[in-house]
Enzyme design. Structure first.
Site, PDB file in Angstrom:
ATOM      1  N   ARG A   1      70.740  87.489  17.680  1.00 57.71           N
ATOM      2  CA  ARG A   1      71.172  88.867  17.399  1.00 57.71           C
ATOM      3  C   ARG A   1      70.268  89.613  16.430  1.00 57.71           C
ATOM      4  O   ARG A   1      70.706  90.459  15.669  1.00 57.71           O
ATOM      5  CB  ARG A   1      72.628  88.884  16.910  1.00 57.71           C
ATOM      6  CG  ARG A   1      73.583  88.468  18.008  1.00 57.71           C
ATOM      7  CD  ARG A   1      74.893  87.987  17.487  1.00 57.71           C
ATOM      8  NE  ARG A   1      74.730  86.778  16.712  1.00 57.71           N
ATOM      9  CZ  ARG A   1      75.729  86.111  16.169  1.00 57.71           C
ATOM     10  NH1 ARG A   1      76.963  86.550  16.290  1.00 57.71           N
ATOM     11  NH2 ARG A   1      75.516  85.007  15.504  1.00 57.71           N
TER      12      ARG A   1
ATOM     13  N   ALA B   1      55.526  84.535  33.880  1.00 57.50           N
ATOM     14  CA  ALA B   1      55.451  84.496  35.341  1.00 57.50           C
ATOM     15  C   ALA B   1      54.082  84.986  35.819  1.00 57.50           C
ATOM     16  O   ALA B   1      53.428  85.784  35.156  1.00 57.50           O
ATOM     17  CB  ALA B   1      56.538  85.379  35.939  1.00 57.50           C
ATOM     18  N   GLY B   2      53.669  84.486  36.960  1.00 54.27           N
ATOM     19  CA  GLY B   2      52.450  84.964  37.596  1.00 54.27           C
ATOM     20  C   GLY B   2      52.693  84.962  39.086  1.00 54.27           C
ATOM     21  O   GLY B   2      52.662  83.919  39.727  1.00 54.27           O
ATOM     22  N   HIS B   3      52.996  86.128  39.639  1.00 54.39           N
ATOM     23  CA  HIS B   3      53.345  86.205  41.064  1.00 54.39           C
ATOM     24  C   HIS B   3      52.185  86.803  41.845  1.00 54.39           C
ATOM     25  O   HIS B   3      51.789  87.939  41.624  1.00 54.39           O
ATOM     26  CB  HIS B   3      54.640  87.013  41.243  1.00 54.39           C
ATOM     27  CG  HIS B   3      55.821  86.346  40.592  1.00 54.39           C
ATOM     28  ND1 HIS B   3      57.059  86.910  40.520  1.00 54.39           N
ATOM     29  CD2 HIS B   3      55.930  85.138  39.996  1.00 54.39           C
ATOM     30  CE1 HIS B   3      57.885  86.072  39.894  1.00 54.39           C
ATOM     31  NE2 HIS B   3      57.216  84.993  39.567  1.00 54.39           N
TER      32      HIS B   3
ATOM     33  N   ASP C   1      55.947  78.730  40.597  1.00 53.69           N
ATOM     34  CA  ASP C   1      54.742  78.835  41.419  1.00 53.69           C
ATOM     35  C   ASP C   1      54.965  78.417  42.867  1.00 53.69           C
ATOM     36  O   ASP C   1      54.059  77.924  43.535  1.00 53.69           O
ATOM     37  CB  ASP C   1      53.592  77.988  40.825  1.00 53.69           C
ATOM     38  CG  ASP C   1      53.269  78.413  39.406  1.00 53.69           C
ATOM     39  OD1 ASP C   1      53.360  79.618  39.126  1.00 53.69           O
ATOM     40  OD2 ASP C   1      52.926  77.532  38.592  1.00 53.69           O
TER      41      ASP C   1
ATOM     42  N   LYS D   1      56.893  82.694  45.390  1.00 48.99           N
ATOM     43  CA  LYS D   1      57.924  83.744  45.393  1.00 48.99           C
ATOM     44  C   LYS D   1      57.305  85.122  45.609  1.00 48.99           C
ATOM     45  O   LYS D   1      57.852  85.953  46.327  1.00 48.99           O
ATOM     46  CB  LYS D   1      58.700  83.722  44.068  1.00 48.99           C
ATOM     47  CG  LYS D   1      59.442  82.423  43.811  1.00 48.99           C
ATOM     48  CD  LYS D   1      60.119  82.413  42.455  1.00 48.99           C
ATOM     49  CE  LYS D   1      59.188  82.384  41.271  1.00 48.99           C
ATOM     50  NZ  LYS D   1      58.466  81.122  41.061  1.00 48.99           N
TER      51      LYS D   1
END
Ligand code: IMO
Ligand code: MG
Length: 422
Positions: A141, A38-40, A12, A15
């Site tokens: 995997r 994420a929270g842009h 936060d 960016k």
């Protein structure tokens, strides 16, 4: 020039705004890790856009945006984001590419994230988006990837295999009824139809772009101290958030990366649990949270706030190879009598000038502060470094000296225009 943008604190940092601004100068923007944890936030002409998966460069028409192999993708969230963009007049068609190798978040990842968090004695405070369980399956995997969405029988086979084991665990360990194969299968085949046009070999695309001398911006999510290795483990996210992750998460050689730009807030915030040496005392913390509108862009949770920690950021400068730094939200510090900068930690009589790896130290350390005078007038609207109040300039110079890195961008408000370039 190919630039990696990384957060140097706990996420936060701002960016999204920096990526939006720098996108204008590049041809391609690529996310390399994380997912919709994420929270842009990007503000353009007073309109706020929040991106969780699509790179923040998408608001610049004509730029190609990629979701790299290192990202974990929740298709439902991605489709919603694509629709949201269309509603706002932007199109993703032909401009968005999703790596065939990116792993898919499935409903059992989201539920497991919640159930595990509930059982934990020491909660991490995850975003409950299924990020950790999805990365765990990748390493284990047994993950399912975007490319598998394109092949019905492969997808069915992998899903069946996963559910066989997972449903047993859900029932026996978590007292949860488990998941129905048909329901998930049909839901994801519908996503496949809608996403197939976006799925591509992004590593090939990016390397071809480089061969044609195009410029790439690598959009980091989260921050250095949420990194799976170098963060405040276990209070971290499950990916490599540092600049090194850009190579792994895209298939572009580190040799091709020209520069790493770090993004820091003029103070510090953290969402979720974990040590935070410079956290403000409660009342001042509440005051600053309101002032800075420090509420999570993803979960809406109140962010914890504190003073700038130069010990941390110095460590981040080293780990990421940062040569330039952007300082964000300087305006939130307007009107304070004095401002503190943490330059070391003290624990049991010992002074730590480097970031300690022992969580016990970090949790109990007393920050050693340098105090500098604040400034009064608002800095928002000021377009040149020289016109900032003298004390704001000396605060920034002090940070620069302490960190040994050039501050090249200062943000003094949320809009694109509220940005000073040095
Ligand atoms: P951006 O990209 C701030 C935090 C969560 C939690 C920890 C683990 O907007 O900077 P996870 O769901 O990833 O397993 O949660 O990481 N976290 C973030 N904090 N900004 C973010 O992203 C974050 N992404 C995850 O709050 O403490
Ligand atoms: Mg955020």
């Amino acid at each position: 020039m190919n630039i990696v943008i990384v957060g140097v604190q706990w996420g936060d940092e701002g960016k999204g705004k920096i990526i939006d601004i720098l996108s204008e100068k590049v041809d391609v923007v690529v996310r390399y890790q994380g997912g919709n944890n994420a929270g842009h936030t990007v503000v353009v002409d007073g309109n706020e856009y929040i991106f969780h998966l699509i790179p923040s460069g998408i608001l610049h028409k004509g730029k190609i945006c990629c979701i790299g192999n290192g990202v974990v993708v929740d298709p439902q969230v991605l489709l919603k984001e694509i629709e949201g963009l269309q509603d706002a007049g932007f199109t993703a068609k032909g401009r968005l590419k999703i790596s065939t190798l990116a792993h898919l978040i499935l409903p059992y990842h989201r539920i497991l994230d919640q159930l595990r968090e509930m059982k934990r004695a020491h909660k991490i405070g995850t975003t409950n988006r299924g990020i950790g369980p999805c990365y765990a399956d990748k390493i284990n995997r047994c993950g399912i990837r975007m490319v598998d969405l394109l092949n019905r029988s492969v997808f069915a086979d992998k899903l069946k295999d996963n559910l066989r084991e997972k449903n047993e665990i859900f029932r026996k360990v978590y007292n949860h009824p488990g998941f129905d194969f048909k329901k998930i299968y049909c839901e994801y085949m519908e996503y496949a139809k809608r996403l197939s046009g976006y799925i591509a070999n992004t590593a090939l695309f990016l390397n071809e772009a480089l061969r044609q001398k195009k410029d790439i911006l690598f959009e980091g999510a989260q921050g250095t101290f949420l990194d799976i290795d170098f963060g405040t483990y276990p209070f971290v996210t499950s990916s490599s958030t540092i600049s090194g992750g850009a190579a792994i998460g895209t298939g572009v050689s580190p040799e091709k990366i020209d520069k790493v730009l770090g993004v820091a807030k003029a103070y510090t915030t953290r969402v979720g649990e974990g040590p935070f040496p410079t956290e403000y005392p409660r009342r001042f913390g509440n005051f600053m949270r309101e002032k800075g509108a420090e509420f999570g862009a993803t979960t809406g949770r109140p962010r914890r706030c504190g003073w700038f920690d130069a010990v941390m950021v110095k460590e981040a400068v080293m780990l990421n190879g940062i040569s330039e730094l952007a300082i964000m939200k300087l305006d939130i510090l307007d009107g304070l009598k004095s401002i503190k900068i943490c330059v070391a930690y003290k624990y049991k009589g010992k002074v730590f000038r480097d970031f300690p790896h022992d969580t016990t130290v970090l949790r109990n350390a007393a920050p050693v502060y340098k105090e500098v005078p604040g400034w009064q007038g608002p800095v928002t609207g000021i377009g040149a470094f020289g016109r900032l109040p003298a004390n704001a300039r000396s605060y920034l110079k002090r940070l620069q000296d302490l960190l040994g890195v050039k501050i090249s961008i200062v943000s003094v408000g949320s809009g694109r225009q509220d940005t000073i370039f040095l």
